[in-house]
Design an enzyme around this catalytic site. Structure first.
Site, mmCIF file in Angstrom:
data_model
loop_
_atom_site.group_PDB
_atom_site.id
_atom_site.type_symbol
_atom_site.label_atom_id
_atom_site.label_comp_id
_atom_site.label_asym_id
_atom_site.label_seq_id
_atom_site.Cartn_x
_atom_site.Cartn_y
_atom_site.Cartn_z
ATOM 1 N N ARG A 66 0.842 -1.184 0.000
ATOM 2 C CA ARG A 66 0.000 0.000 0.000
ATOM 3 C C ARG A 66 0.885 1.245 0.000
ATOM 4 O O ARG A 66 1.862 1.329 0.731
ATOM 5 C CB ARG A 66 -0.927 0.035 1.225
ATOM 6 C CG ARG A 66 -2.185 -0.811 1.068
ATOM 7 C CD ARG A 66 -3.128 -0.212 0.037
ATOM 8 N NE ARG A 66 -4.367 -0.958 -0.143
ATOM 9 C CZ ARG A 66 -4.551 -1.925 -1.018
ATOM 10 N NH1 ARG A 66 -3.544 -2.315 -1.799
ATOM 11 N NH2 ARG A 66 -5.718 -2.526 -1.142
ATOM 12 N N HIS A 76 -0.118 0.470 -9.654
ATOM 13 C CA HIS A 76 -0.941 -0.394 -8.808
ATOM 14 C C HIS A 76 -1.453 -1.575 -9.645
ATOM 15 O O HIS A 76 -2.647 -1.883 -9.687
ATOM 16 C CB HIS A 76 -2.116 0.368 -8.203
ATOM 17 C CG HIS A 76 -2.691 -0.286 -6.979
ATOM 18 N ND1 HIS A 76 -3.194 0.426 -5.917
ATOM 19 C CD2 HIS A 76 -2.844 -1.594 -6.644
ATOM 20 C CE1 HIS A 76 -3.643 -0.405 -4.987
ATOM 21 N NE2 HIS A 76 -3.443 -1.647 -5.414
ATOM 22 N N GLU A 82 -3.304 7.885 -5.527
ATOM 23 C CA GLU A 82 -3.409 7.199 -6.828
ATOM 24 C C GLU A 82 -4.676 7.644 -7.553
ATOM 25 O O GLU A 82 -5.766 7.533 -6.980
ATOM 26 C CB GLU A 82 -3.445 5.679 -6.612
ATOM 27 C CG GLU A 82 -2.181 5.141 -5.988
ATOM 28 C CD GLU A 82 -2.263 3.655 -5.644
ATOM 29 O OE1 GLU A 82 -1.245 3.079 -5.250
ATOM 30 O OE2 GLU A 82 -3.368 3.071 -5.759
#
Length: 340
Positions: free
Chosen positions: A241, A298, A270
Protein backbone atom coordinates in the site's frame (compact mmCIF):
# COMPACT_ATOMS: atom_id res chain seq x y z
CA UNK A 1 -37.66 -15.01 -5.74
CA UNK A 2 -36.12 -11.95 -4.13
CA UNK A 3 -33.83 -9.76 -6.19
CA UNK A 4 -31.13 -8.03 -4.17
CA UNK A 5 -29.82 -4.56 -5.01
CA UNK A 6 -26.02 -4.51 -5.11
CA UNK A 7 -24.37 -1.10 -5.31
CA UNK A 8 -21.04 -0.87 -7.16
CA UNK A 9 -19.98 2.73 -6.51
CA UNK A 10 -16.57 2.81 -8.20
CA UNK A 11 -16.80 0.31 -11.07
CA UNK A 12 -14.35 2.45 -13.10
CA UNK A 13 -15.18 1.61 -16.71
CA UNK A 14 -16.05 -1.98 -15.91
CA UNK A 15 -19.21 -3.74 -16.93
CA UNK A 16 -20.54 -6.36 -14.54
CA UNK A 17 -20.61 -9.30 -16.96
CA UNK A 18 -18.38 -11.48 -14.77
CA UNK A 19 -20.36 -10.75 -11.62
CA UNK A 20 -23.69 -11.21 -13.41
CA UNK A 21 -22.59 -14.64 -14.62
CA UNK A 22 -22.24 -15.64 -10.97
CA UNK A 23 -25.39 -14.05 -9.57
CA UNK A 24 -27.77 -14.48 -12.49
CA UNK A 25 -31.02 -12.60 -11.97
CA UNK A 26 -30.75 -12.71 -8.19
CA UNK A 27 -28.81 -9.42 -8.09
CA UNK A 28 -29.69 -6.06 -9.60
CA UNK A 29 -26.43 -4.14 -9.94
CA UNK A 30 -26.47 -0.37 -9.39
CA UNK A 31 -23.32 0.66 -11.26
CA UNK A 32 -21.45 3.95 -10.84
CA UNK A 33 -17.95 5.19 -11.63
CA UNK A 34 -17.40 7.67 -8.81
CA UNK A 35 -14.85 8.43 -6.12
CA UNK A 36 -17.06 10.78 -4.08
CA UNK A 37 -20.01 9.14 -2.28
CA UNK A 38 -22.07 12.34 -2.63
CA UNK A 39 -22.06 11.89 -6.43
CA UNK A 40 -24.32 8.85 -6.00
CA UNK A 41 -28.01 9.46 -5.18
CA UNK A 42 -28.62 9.02 -1.45
CA UNK A 43 -31.51 6.66 -2.17
CA UNK A 44 -29.10 4.16 -3.75
CA UNK A 45 -27.04 4.04 -0.56
CA UNK A 46 -30.14 3.69 1.61
CA UNK A 47 -31.81 0.95 -0.44
CA UNK A 48 -28.90 -1.32 -1.40
CA UNK A 49 -28.67 -4.78 0.15
CA UNK A 50 -24.93 -5.04 -0.39
CA UNK A 51 -21.95 -3.14 -1.79
CA UNK A 52 -19.11 -4.32 -4.02
CA UNK A 53 -16.45 -1.62 -3.61
CA UNK A 54 -13.11 -1.37 -5.41
CA UNK A 55 -10.26 0.78 -4.09
CA UNK A 56 -11.27 4.16 -5.49
CA UNK A 57 -14.22 4.89 -3.17
CA UNK A 58 -13.83 5.50 0.55
CA UNK A 59 -16.66 4.17 2.72
CA UNK A 60 -16.42 6.59 5.66
CA UNK A 61 -18.69 6.82 8.75
CA UNK A 62 -20.94 9.42 7.14
CA UNK A 63 -21.55 7.05 4.24
CA UNK A 64 -22.10 4.09 6.56
CA UNK A 65 -24.78 6.17 8.31
CA UNK A 66 -26.81 6.11 5.08
CA UNK A 67 -26.80 2.31 4.79
CA UNK A 68 -30.26 1.56 6.14
CA UNK A 69 -30.57 -1.79 4.38
CA UNK A 70 -27.00 -2.88 3.61
CA UNK A 71 -25.97 -6.20 5.08
CA UNK A 72 -22.52 -6.82 3.58
CA UNK A 73 -19.74 -4.78 2.00
CA UNK A 74 -17.29 -6.80 -0.10
CA UNK A 75 -14.00 -5.10 -0.87
CA UNK A 76 -13.13 -6.30 -4.39
CA UNK A 77 -9.49 -6.96 -3.55
CA UNK A 78 -7.31 -7.63 -0.53
CA UNK A 79 -6.67 -4.29 1.18
CA UNK A 80 -9.70 -2.80 2.93
CA UNK A 81 -8.24 0.43 4.29
CA UNK A 82 -10.79 2.43 2.25
CA UNK A 83 -13.66 0.94 4.27
CA UNK A 84 -14.20 2.11 7.85
CA UNK A 85 -14.61 -1.33 9.37
CA UNK A 86 -15.25 0.03 12.87
CA UNK A 87 -18.16 2.16 11.67
CA UNK A 88 -19.53 -0.86 9.82
CA UNK A 89 -19.18 -3.02 12.91
CA UNK A 90 -21.13 -0.50 15.00
CA UNK A 91 -23.81 -0.39 12.29
CA UNK A 92 -24.09 -4.18 12.21
CA UNK A 93 -22.74 -4.41 8.65
CA UNK A 94 -20.32 -7.21 7.80
CA UNK A 95 -17.21 -6.43 5.72
CA UNK A 96 -15.31 -9.05 3.72
CA UNK A 97 -12.33 -8.95 1.38
CA UNK A 98 -11.01 -11.24 -1.35
CA UNK A 99 -7.59 -12.47 -0.20
CA UNK A 100 -7.15 -15.41 -2.55
CA UNK A 101 -7.20 -14.08 -6.09
CA UNK A 102 -3.84 -12.50 -6.99
CA UNK A 103 -1.24 -13.74 -4.53
CA UNK A 104 1.02 -15.26 -7.17
CA UNK A 105 0.73 -12.27 -9.50
CA UNK A 106 1.67 -9.82 -6.74
CA UNK A 107 4.58 -12.00 -5.66
CA UNK A 108 5.80 -12.31 -9.24
CA UNK A 109 5.60 -8.53 -9.61
CA UNK A 110 7.77 -7.93 -6.56
CA UNK A 111 10.42 -10.30 -7.87
CA UNK A 112 10.17 -8.73 -11.33
CA UNK A 113 10.93 -5.32 -9.82
CA UNK A 114 13.87 -6.77 -7.92
CA UNK A 115 15.27 -8.36 -11.09
CA UNK A 116 14.65 -5.23 -13.19
CA UNK A 117 16.81 -3.26 -10.78
CA UNK A 118 19.51 -5.78 -9.90
CA UNK A 119 20.01 -6.90 -13.50
CA UNK A 120 20.12 -3.35 -14.86
CA UNK A 121 17.37 -3.84 -17.41
CA UNK A 122 16.29 -0.20 -17.43
CA UNK A 123 19.86 1.01 -17.85
CA UNK A 124 20.65 -1.41 -20.66
CA UNK A 125 17.42 -0.66 -22.51
CA UNK A 126 18.04 3.09 -22.37
CA UNK A 127 21.66 2.71 -23.56
CA UNK A 128 20.79 0.49 -26.49
CA UNK A 129 17.92 2.72 -27.58
CA UNK A 130 20.26 5.72 -27.58
CA UNK A 131 23.06 3.95 -29.47
CA UNK A 132 22.97 0.21 -30.29
CA UNK A 133 26.75 0.16 -30.84
CA UNK A 134 28.18 2.40 -28.11
CA UNK A 135 25.45 1.25 -25.75
CA UNK A 136 26.39 -2.42 -26.18
CA UNK A 137 28.23 -2.45 -22.86
CA UNK A 138 27.51 -4.46 -19.70
CA UNK A 139 29.59 -2.49 -17.23
CA UNK A 140 28.55 0.58 -15.30
CA UNK A 141 24.90 -0.24 -14.56
CA UNK A 142 24.31 1.36 -11.14
CA UNK A 143 22.43 -1.37 -9.25
CA UNK A 144 23.58 -4.61 -10.88
CA UNK A 145 24.74 -7.21 -8.37
CA UNK A 146 24.80 -10.94 -7.69
CA UNK A 147 21.69 -12.07 -5.86
CA UNK A 148 23.05 -15.37 -4.62
CA UNK A 149 24.08 -14.98 -1.01
CA UNK A 150 22.31 -11.66 -0.41
CA UNK A 151 19.79 -11.36 2.42
CA UNK A 152 16.17 -10.77 1.48
CA UNK A 153 14.15 -9.24 4.31
CA UNK A 154 10.36 -9.45 4.32
CA UNK A 155 8.39 -7.11 6.55
CA UNK A 156 5.28 -9.22 7.07
CA UNK A 157 4.97 -12.88 6.15
CA UNK A 158 1.33 -13.44 5.34
CA UNK A 159 0.14 -14.97 2.08
CA UNK A 160 1.92 -12.53 -0.23
CA UNK A 161 5.01 -12.09 1.94
CA UNK A 162 5.45 -15.86 2.03
CA UNK A 163 4.97 -16.18 -1.74
CA UNK A 164 7.57 -13.48 -2.38
CA UNK A 165 10.04 -14.97 0.11
CA UNK A 166 9.72 -18.42 -1.47
CA UNK A 167 10.54 -16.95 -4.87
CA UNK A 168 13.49 -15.02 -3.49
CA UNK A 169 14.79 -18.22 -1.88
CA UNK A 170 14.84 -19.81 -5.33
CA UNK A 171 17.52 -17.27 -6.28
CA UNK A 172 19.71 -18.67 -3.50
CA UNK A 173 19.11 -15.68 -1.28
CA UNK A 174 19.05 -15.94 2.50
CA UNK A 175 15.53 -15.18 3.74
CA UNK A 176 14.74 -13.36 6.96
CA UNK A 177 11.47 -11.84 8.11
CA UNK A 178 9.79 -9.76 10.78
CA UNK A 179 6.14 -10.30 11.67
CA UNK A 180 5.02 -9.78 15.28
CA UNK A 181 1.54 -11.10 14.54
CA UNK A 182 2.58 -14.65 13.71
CA UNK A 183 2.75 -17.24 16.51
CA UNK A 184 5.99 -18.34 18.12
CA UNK A 185 7.53 -21.24 16.24
CA UNK A 186 6.22 -20.09 12.86
CA UNK A 187 9.83 -19.83 11.67
CA UNK A 188 10.33 -23.54 12.32
CA UNK A 189 7.55 -24.48 9.93
CA UNK A 190 8.49 -22.03 7.19
CA UNK A 191 12.24 -22.58 7.43
CA UNK A 192 13.22 -18.89 7.29
CA UNK A 193 15.12 -16.88 9.87
CA UNK A 194 12.89 -14.72 12.02
CA UNK A 195 13.88 -11.39 13.54
CA UNK A 196 12.24 -10.13 16.71
CA UNK A 197 12.43 -6.45 15.81
CA UNK A 198 12.18 -4.44 12.62
CA UNK A 199 15.52 -2.85 13.39
CA UNK A 200 17.19 -6.28 13.51
CA UNK A 201 15.72 -7.11 10.10
CA UNK A 202 16.88 -3.87 8.48
CA UNK A 203 20.40 -4.25 9.87
CA UNK A 204 21.01 -7.44 7.86
CA UNK A 205 18.81 -7.07 4.77
CA UNK A 206 20.22 -6.23 1.35
CA UNK A 207 16.74 -6.15 -0.16
CA UNK A 208 13.68 -5.17 1.88
CA UNK A 209 10.15 -6.01 0.70
CA UNK A 210 7.08 -4.63 2.46
CA UNK A 211 3.98 -6.80 3.05
CA UNK A 212 1.72 -5.26 5.70
CA UNK A 213 -1.82 -3.82 5.63
CA UNK A 214 -2.37 -0.07 5.82
CA UNK A 215 -3.74 1.08 9.17
CA UNK A 216 -3.30 3.97 11.57
CA UNK A 217 -0.45 1.96 13.09
CA UNK A 218 1.41 1.37 9.83
CA UNK A 219 0.71 4.58 7.88
CA UNK A 220 4.00 6.20 6.79
CA UNK A 221 5.96 3.56 8.73
CA UNK A 222 8.73 3.82 6.13
CA UNK A 223 9.91 7.30 7.11
CA UNK A 224 13.19 9.18 7.49
CA UNK A 225 13.97 7.58 10.84
CA UNK A 226 13.39 4.03 9.63
CA UNK A 227 15.14 4.53 6.29
CA UNK A 228 18.22 5.67 8.21
CA UNK A 229 18.35 2.17 9.71
CA UNK A 230 18.44 0.41 6.32
CA UNK A 231 21.73 -1.06 5.25
CA UNK A 232 23.76 1.22 3.03
CA UNK A 233 23.25 0.45 -0.66
CA UNK A 234 20.15 -1.67 -0.01
CA UNK A 235 17.07 -1.95 -2.20
CA UNK A 236 13.47 -1.32 -1.16
CA UNK A 237 10.34 -2.83 -2.78
CA UNK A 238 6.73 -1.91 -1.97
CA UNK A 239 3.86 -3.74 -3.65
CA UNK A 240 1.54 -3.44 -0.61
CA UNK A 241 0.00 0.00 0.00
CA UNK A 242 1.31 3.43 -0.96
CA UNK A 243 0.33 5.00 2.35
CA UNK A 244 2.86 2.81 4.16
CA UNK A 245 5.69 4.93 2.76
CA UNK A 246 6.59 8.58 3.21
CA UNK A 247 7.47 9.05 -0.44
CA UNK A 248 9.41 12.26 0.20
CA UNK A 249 11.54 10.44 2.77
CA UNK A 250 12.16 7.73 0.16
CA UNK A 251 13.18 10.44 -2.30
CA UNK A 252 15.71 11.76 0.22
CA UNK A 253 17.09 8.28 0.93
CA UNK A 254 17.63 7.67 -2.79
CA UNK A 255 19.03 11.11 -3.51
CA UNK A 256 21.52 10.89 -0.65
CA UNK A 257 22.70 7.48 -1.84
CA UNK A 258 21.60 5.72 1.35
CA UNK A 259 19.42 3.40 -0.76
CA UNK A 260 20.73 1.91 -3.97
CA UNK A 261 17.29 1.60 -5.56
CA UNK A 262 13.56 1.28 -5.03
CA UNK A 263 10.56 -0.26 -6.76
CA UNK A 264 6.99 0.91 -6.11
CA UNK A 265 3.75 -0.52 -7.43
CA UNK A 266 1.70 1.68 -5.11
CA UNK A 267 1.71 5.39 -4.26
CA UNK A 268 0.27 7.46 -1.39
CA UNK A 269 -2.16 9.14 -3.80
CA UNK A 270 -3.41 7.20 -6.83
CA UNK A 271 -3.31 8.48 -9.51
CA UNK A 272 -0.39 10.67 -8.35
CA UNK A 273 -1.77 14.19 -8.66
CA UNK A 274 0.08 16.29 -7.77
CA UNK A 275 3.10 14.21 -8.68
CA UNK A 276 5.61 13.84 -5.81
CA UNK A 277 9.23 14.90 -6.25
CA UNK A 278 10.43 11.31 -6.67
CA UNK A 279 8.12 10.69 -9.61
CA UNK A 280 9.06 14.00 -11.18
CA UNK A 281 12.75 13.16 -10.96
CA UNK A 282 12.03 9.79 -12.58
CA UNK A 283 9.83 11.30 -15.31
CA UNK A 284 12.48 13.92 -16.07
CA UNK A 285 15.14 11.20 -16.27
CA UNK A 286 17.40 13.00 -13.83
CA UNK A 287 20.86 11.46 -13.99
CA UNK A 288 21.18 10.69 -10.28
CA UNK A 289 18.10 8.40 -10.38
CA UNK A 290 18.87 6.63 -13.67
CA UNK A 291 18.46 2.85 -13.34
CA UNK A 292 17.65 3.14 -9.65
CA UNK A 293 13.87 3.42 -9.61
CA UNK A 294 10.93 1.58 -11.13
CA UNK A 295 7.23 2.32 -10.68
CA UNK A 296 4.03 0.66 -11.91
CA UNK A 297 0.38 1.80 -11.66
CA UNK A 298 -0.94 -0.39 -8.81
CA UNK A 299 -0.84 -3.27 -11.28
CA UNK A 300 0.88 -6.04 -9.31
CA UNK A 301 -2.43 -7.82 -8.79
CA UNK A 302 -3.33 -7.87 -12.44
CA UNK A 303 -3.53 -10.73 -14.87
CA UNK A 304 -6.59 -11.66 -16.86
CA UNK A 305 -6.97 -14.87 -14.85
CA UNK A 306 -6.49 -13.11 -11.52
CA UNK A 307 -8.90 -10.37 -12.52
CA UNK A 308 -11.63 -12.90 -13.31
CA UNK A 309 -10.96 -14.70 -10.02
CA UNK A 310 -11.19 -11.49 -8.00
CA UNK A 311 -14.51 -10.46 -9.50
CA UNK A 312 -15.96 -13.98 -9.45
CA UNK A 313 -15.01 -14.54 -5.81
CA UNK A 314 -16.45 -11.13 -4.83
CA UNK A 315 -19.84 -11.97 -6.30
CA UNK A 316 -19.75 -15.46 -4.78
CA UNK A 317 -19.03 -14.03 -1.33
CA UNK A 318 -21.99 -11.67 -1.66
CA UNK A 319 -24.22 -14.47 -2.94
CA UNK A 320 -23.24 -16.83 -0.12
CA UNK A 321 -24.05 -14.21 2.50
CA UNK A 322 -27.35 -12.88 1.17
CA UNK A 323 -28.78 -16.24 0.06
CA UNK A 324 -27.20 -18.69 2.49
CA UNK A 325 -26.24 -16.51 5.48
CA UNK A 326 -22.65 -17.74 5.08
CA UNK A 327 -19.94 -15.20 5.92
CA UNK A 328 -16.55 -15.57 4.20
CA UNK A 329 -13.29 -13.68 4.73
CA UNK A 330 -14.81 -11.38 7.34
CA UNK A 331 -12.50 -8.53 8.40
CA UNK A 332 -14.66 -6.83 11.07
CA UNK A 333 -15.61 -9.50 13.61
CA UNK A 334 -18.25 -8.40 16.09
CA UNK A 335 -20.58 -6.91 13.48
CA UNK A 336 -23.20 -9.58 14.20
CA UNK A 337 -23.70 -8.25 17.74
CA UNK A 338 -25.07 -5.02 16.27
CA UNK A 339 -26.95 -6.45 13.27
CA UNK A 340 -30.67 -5.93 12.97
Amino acid sequence: MQTYKILVPDAHLRDLAIESAVSGDQFEYLIYDETDPSAIPEQQWRECDGILVWHRMRIAPQTVALLDNCKLIVRVGVGFDNVDVDACRKAGIAVSNVPNYGTTEVADHAIAMMLYLTRGLGTYEKRLKADPVKGFVAEGAPVVRRLRGLTFGAIGLGRIGTAVARRAAAFDMKITYYDPYLPEGHELGIGFERKQTLEELLAVSDIVSLHVPLSSETRAMINDALLAQFRDNSIFINIARGGLVDIDALYRALQSGKLAAAGLDVLPVEPPSPSPALLEAWRNEEDWLAGRFIVSPHAAFYSEAGYVDMRTFSAEIMLDFLLRNKIRNNVNPGWEQNSH
